[in-house]
Design a protein around this motif. Structure first.
Motif, PDB file in Angstrom:
ATOM      1  N   ILE A  22      54.149  32.536  58.465  1.00 28.22           N
ATOM      2  CA  ILE A  22      53.843  31.130  58.160  1.00 28.22           C
ATOM      3  C   ILE A  22      53.995  30.380  59.476  1.00 28.22           C
ATOM      4  O   ILE A  22      55.098  30.250  60.006  1.00 28.22           O
ATOM      5  N   VAL A  23      52.873  29.937  60.037  1.00 25.32           N
ATOM      6  CA  VAL A  23      52.899  29.227  61.318  1.00 25.32           C
ATOM      7  C   VAL A  23      52.902  27.730  61.030  1.00 25.32           C
ATOM      8  O   VAL A  23      51.998  27.200  60.368  1.00 25.32           O
ATOM      9  N   TYR A  47      59.026  36.356  54.333  1.00 23.26           N
ATOM     10  CA  TYR A  47      58.036  35.734  55.224  1.00 23.26           C
ATOM     11  C   TYR A  47      58.640  35.564  56.616  1.00 23.26           C
ATOM     12  O   TYR A  47      59.846  35.382  56.762  1.00 23.26           O
ATOM     13  N   LYS A  48      57.764  35.592  57.598  1.00 26.84           N
ATOM     14  CA  LYS A  48      58.169  35.285  58.973  1.00 26.84           C
ATOM     15  C   LYS A  48      57.783  33.827  59.228  1.00 26.84           C
ATOM     16  O   LYS A  48      56.622  33.444  59.020  1.00 26.84           O
ATOM     17  N   VAL A  49      58.746  33.004  59.626  1.00 25.60           N
ATOM     18  CA  VAL A  49      58.464  31.598  59.926  1.00 25.60           C
ATOM     19  C   VAL A  49      58.361  31.431  61.437  1.00 25.60           C
ATOM     20  O   VAL A  49      59.270  31.835  62.176  1.00 25.60           O
ATOM     21  N   VAL A  50      57.247  30.867  61.882  1.00 21.03           N
ATOM     22  CA  VAL A  50      56.994  30.706  63.324  1.00 21.03           C
ATOM     23  C   VAL A  50      56.618  29.248  63.591  1.00 21.03           C
ATOM     24  O   VAL A  50      55.709  28.711  62.951  1.00 21.03           O
ATOM     25  N   ILE A  51      57.336  28.608  64.498  1.00 16.66           N
ATOM     26  CA  ILE A  51      57.022  27.211  64.839  1.00 16.66           C
ATOM     27  C   ILE A  51      56.779  27.097  66.348  1.00 16.66           C
ATOM     28  O   ILE A  51      57.728  27.082  67.132  1.00 16.66           O
ATOM     29  N   PRO A  52      55.509  27.040  66.764  1.00 19.68           N
ATOM     30  CA  PRO A  52      55.255  26.814  68.189  1.00 19.68           C
ATOM     31  C   PRO A  52      55.494  25.346  68.550  1.00 19.68           C
ATOM     32  O   PRO A  52      55.190  24.459  67.745  1.00 19.68           O
ATOM     33  N   GLU A  53      56.045  25.110  69.718  1.00 19.72           N
ATOM     34  CA  GLU A  53      56.159  23.735  70.218  1.00 19.72           C
ATOM     35  C   GLU A  53      54.794  23.338  70.753  1.00 19.72           C
ATOM     36  O   GLU A  53      54.283  23.970  71.671  1.00 19.72           O
ATOM     37  N   PHE A  76      47.803  30.931  70.712  1.00 15.47           N
ATOM     38  CA  PHE A  76      49.146  31.382  70.352  1.00 15.47           C
ATOM     39  C   PHE A  76      49.087  32.518  69.325  1.00 15.47           C
ATOM     40  O   PHE A  76      49.771  33.536  69.466  1.00 15.47           O
ATOM     41  N   VAL A  77      48.264  32.357  68.290  1.00 16.30           N
ATOM     42  CA  VAL A  77      48.122  33.386  67.250  1.00 16.30           C
ATOM     43  C   VAL A  77      47.596  34.685  67.872  1.00 16.30           C
ATOM     44  O   VAL A  77      48.080  35.778  67.563  1.00 16.30           O
ATOM     45  N   ASP A  78      46.618  34.561  68.785  1.00 13.74           N
ATOM     46  CA  ASP A  78      46.080  35.748  69.474  1.00 13.74           C
ATOM     47  C   ASP A  78      47.161  36.411  70.322  1.00 13.74           C
ATOM     48  O   ASP A  78      47.304  37.637  70.332  1.00 13.74           O
ATOM     49  N   TYR A  79      47.927  35.584  71.033  1.00 12.55           N
ATOM     50  CA  TYR A  79      48.985  36.095  71.904  1.00 12.55           C
ATOM     51  C   TYR A  79      50.014  36.880  71.095  1.00 12.55           C
ATOM     52  O   TYR A  79      50.482  37.947  71.520  1.00 12.55           O
ATOM     53  N   LYS A  80      50.357  36.371  69.916  1.00 11.71           N
ATOM     54  CA  LYS A  80      51.359  37.037  69.070  1.00 11.71           C
ATOM     55  C   LYS A  80      50.780  38.258  68.355  1.00 11.71           C
ATOM     56  O   LYS A  80      51.517  39.063  67.798  1.00 11.71           O
ATOM     57  N   GLY A  81      49.460  38.370  68.344  1.00 15.43           N
ATOM     58  CA  GLY A  81      48.831  39.532  67.722  1.00 15.43           C
ATOM     59  C   GLY A  81      48.845  39.493  66.198  1.00 15.43           C
ATOM     60  O   GLY A  81      48.739  40.530  65.543  1.00 15.43           O
ATOM     61  N   VAL A 108      42.967  32.540  59.313  1.00 15.03           N
ATOM     62  CA  VAL A 108      43.767  31.759  58.359  1.00 15.03           C
ATOM     63  C   VAL A 108      43.623  32.324  56.942  1.00 15.03           C
ATOM     64  O   VAL A 108      42.552  32.276  56.345  1.00 15.03           O
ATOM     65  N   GLN A 109      44.724  32.849  56.435  1.00 15.12           N
ATOM     66  CA  GLN A 109      44.743  33.388  55.073  1.00 15.12           C
ATOM     67  C   GLN A 109      44.870  32.254  54.057  1.00 15.12           C
ATOM     68  O   GLN A 109      44.204  32.231  53.031  1.00 15.12           O
TER      69      GLN A 109
END
Length: 255
Positions: A22-23, A47-53, A76-81, A108-109
């Motif tokens: 969950i970004v 779930y994995k919670v990810v919050i980019p600044e 960012f999503v590409d970088y994280k794979g 995006v799911q």
């Protein structure tokens, strides 16, 4: 929260838990801490919670726009794979999530918006932001919530610090103008991504009719209301917000 931030290349982000990512996209005046309730709850439920600044204040003024931030999110999503993610955005973050979903639907799911800009929002008023007037900023911060006590000293201090910094103030106004110019009413009917809309019934910034318009225009959307709640449901009623979101994720089979 600050202690858990990771810095890799040009990205600074928080990451907790394992499972479907969950970004989360924060708003213009909102920090990562606005999502403390979500960050604590969802890693316990697979779930994995990810919050980019978001680089709200580090981009050049010419590049300071909703579109640039949507592109940054994709990088960012590409970088994280990550293969596919659930995007969750509040206020400006919701707008960025909507635009990213339009531009990059393949990543995006599911989409979750709360108090999102993109159709209409009340500005903070013609006199906003007044630099150096703490009481004025405090009142404006309190107006974002149904219960003014949610605007703690920490929240008010963060907003005050932003509008007292001339560089940040100029960028803040540029981003706000970009959001107002970038109306998505014509895009929404073509966006088939499953969408969860969670909205405060007493939102003064993006009033309830905005949520109804999102619900009407998006082909596959579910709308949930939170009573006695302003512009940031995940802060004001974190338990209700988490329950609504978790139920929706289960209903949609997003595990």
């Amino acid at each position: 929260m600050k202690n858990n931030l990771r810095q890799e290349g040009k990205f600074t982000y928080l990451e907790q838990g394992e499972g479907t990512p969950i970004v989360i996209l924060h708003g213009l005046m909102g920090g990562l801490s606005n999502f403390d309730g979500v960050t604590e709850y969802f890693p316990k439920h697979g779930y994995k919670v990810v919050i980019p600044e978001l680089p709200l204040y580090s981009m050049s003024l010419l590049k300071t726009s909703v579109q640039t931030f949507a592109k940054y999110l994709k990088e960012f999503v590409d970088y994280k794979g990550y293969d596919k993610v659930i995007l969750l955005g509040n206020s400006l973050g919701g707008h960025i999530a909507l635009l990213a979903t339009k531009l990059y639907p393949e990543i995006v799911q599911g989409l979750v918006i709360t108090g999102s800009s993109g159709l209409y929002e009340n500005s903070m008023g013609e006199s906003y932001p007044r630099r150096g007037d703490y009481e004025f900023i405090k009142k404006k911060a309190q107006d974002v919530f149904y219960d003014p006590k949610v605007a703690t000293k920490e929240v008010v201090d963060e907003v005050y610090e932003t509008v007292s910094d001339r560089n940040k103030l100029v960028k803040t106004l540029a981003i706000a103008k970009s959001a107002i110019r970038h109306n998505m009413a014509k895009d929404l009917p073509k966006m088939k991504t499953p969408t969860c809309i969670i909205w405060g019934k007493d939102d003064n910034v993006t009033p309830p009719e905005v949520a109804e318009d999102f619900h009407r225009l998006l082909p596959d959307a579910d709308l949930y209301w939170v009573d006695k709640c302003g512009h940031a449901a995940m802060m004001e009623h974190p338990n209700i917000f988490n329950e609504l979101l978790h139920d929706w994720l289960k209903k949609r089979n997003f595990k």
